[in-house]
Design an enzyme around this catalytic site. Structure first.
Site, PDB file in Angstrom:
ATOM      1  N   PHE A 185       0.833  -1.200   0.000  1.00  0.00           N
ATOM      2  CA  PHE A 185       0.000   0.000   0.000  1.00  0.00           C
ATOM      3  C   PHE A 185       0.866   1.249   0.000  1.00  0.00           C
ATOM      4  O   PHE A 185       2.057   1.217   0.331  1.00  0.00           O
ATOM      5  CB  PHE A 185      -0.946   0.004   1.212  1.00  0.00           C
ATOM      6  CG  PHE A 185      -0.236   0.049   2.543  1.00  0.00           C
ATOM      7  CD1 PHE A 185       0.012   1.244   3.185  1.00  0.00           C
ATOM      8  CD2 PHE A 185       0.195  -1.125   3.156  1.00  0.00           C
ATOM      9  CE1 PHE A 185       0.674   1.281   4.412  1.00  0.00           C
ATOM     10  CE2 PHE A 185       0.845  -1.107   4.377  1.00  0.00           C
ATOM     11  CZ  PHE A 185       1.092   0.114   5.006  1.00  0.00           C
ATOM     12  N   CYS A 186       0.237   2.367  -0.404  1.00  0.00           N
ATOM     13  CA  CYS A 186       0.911   3.667  -0.416  1.00  0.00           C
ATOM     14  C   CYS A 186      -0.159   4.738  -0.248  1.00  0.00           C
ATOM     15  O   CYS A 186      -1.325   4.436   0.000  1.00  0.00           O
ATOM     16  CB  CYS A 186       1.712   3.861  -1.702  1.00  0.00           C
ATOM     17  SG  CYS A 186       0.708   3.764  -3.198  1.00  0.00           S
ATOM     18  N   THR A 187       0.218   5.998  -0.403  1.00  0.00           N
ATOM     19  CA  THR A 187      -0.695   7.094  -0.083  1.00  0.00           C
ATOM     20  C   THR A 187      -1.937   7.105  -0.970  1.00  0.00           C
ATOM     21  O   THR A 187      -3.063   7.089  -0.482  1.00  0.00           O
ATOM     22  CB  THR A 187       0.027   8.447  -0.199  1.00  0.00           C
ATOM     23  OG1 THR A 187       1.218   8.412   0.579  1.00  0.00           O
ATOM     24  CG2 THR A 187      -0.861   9.582   0.294  1.00  0.00           C
TER      25      THR A 187
END
Length: 282
Positions: A185-187
């Site tokens: 996951f990331c922003t």
């Protein structure tokens, strides 16, 4: 009671991996349009697509997003919206670069190689499984503000550091005879498009990532059902946001550029050595 007051600014975080034959021409048109609309923020254009965060009044952002959706391969442009009363950017910048998010891992095709997207409810079920390896693809100063419970922090200072970290991590997994399910996951989702493409190119087949990133998760997932801990660092004047995308209690140190809690002591790293911020408690 009267009608609720509208926020002065609509903030749109967007990206799309697509094939652009002439990024320079696309950027020129965007500069002219953004100036006419009075938008602020940053857009990055490359042969592989477009990425950025922009702000303006409702009509300006609607017109800008509509224009971007007319670009080749951008009809399904992913956009996440937020609102605020203060300008989140001081100016508008449209840049042409080699990559819309710099990984430096050679030829990857995120539009076709990326992992499987999961919506927030399915994501919760996946990461609750102890057999899932959960990896935060963001940099250490972002992770320190908040992350998913049980996520691995690669401790990177730049997204360019991720391939080397993962190759080392993958080597350890192979030594243990493991080829696990991997969730990343990331922003906002863009870094995961590339990082999951990288992981699949390294021979891992069961690879997932969070559709719309942390921002969409915080927007849609009820706080009582959330597996997120802390706030999410964002690259604008809000600094960090929590559930419902409400601005958190972080500010940016003007000397070292790192986020820290508004009322907490901050060991400034103005020399660039890097002292990560205090994580929000509770």
């Amino acid at each position: 009671m009267g009608a609720a007051m509208k926020s002065a600014f609509t903030i749109a975080a967007l990206y799309r991996f697509a094939a652009f034959d002439d990024p320079e021409a696309i950027a020129r048109d965007l500069r002219l349009l953004c100036a006419d609309l009075g938008a602020c923020g940053t857009l990055i254009v490359a042969a592989e697509g477009i990425n950025g965060t922009v702000a303006g009044n409702d009509r300006a952002i609607a017109a800008l997003v509509a224009h971007i959706r007319t670009l080749p391969g951008c009809a399904d442009l992913d956009v996440k919206y937020a609102h605020g009363d203060d300008p989140p950017f001081v100016r508008m910048k449209v840049k042409v670069k080699a990559e819309i998010v710099t990984l430096g891992a050679g030829d990857l095709d995120p539009a076709h190689q990326a992992g499987m997207h999961l919506d927030p409810a399915d994501w919760n079920a996946l990461i609750a499984d102890p057999d899932t390896v959960l990896i935060d693809t963001r940099n250490a100063y972002e992770v320190a503000v908040g992350s998913f419970e049980g996520a691995i922090d690669p401790g990177t200072r730049s997204f360019r550091d991720f391939p080397a970290w993962f190759d080392d991590f993958a080597g350890k997994l192979r030594e243990e005879g493991r080829k696990p399910r991997i969730a990343m996951f990331c922003t906002g989702g863009i870094r995961c498009e590339k990082s999951t493409a990288l992981v699949r190119a390294r021979g891992f087949e069961e690879v997932y990532h969070l559709r719309g990133g942390i921002l969409r998760y915080l927007e849609e997932m009820p706080e009582e059902d959330s597996r997120w801990r802390g706030d999410c660092y964002v690259f604008d004047e809000r600094v960090a946001v929590g559930h419902g995308l409400k601005a958190g209690d972080y500010v940016t140190c003007r000397a070292c550029g790192l986020p820290h809690l508004r009322d907490a002591a901050h060991d400034c790293a103005a020399d660039g050595s890097g002292v990560w911020p205090h994580r929000k408690q509770g």
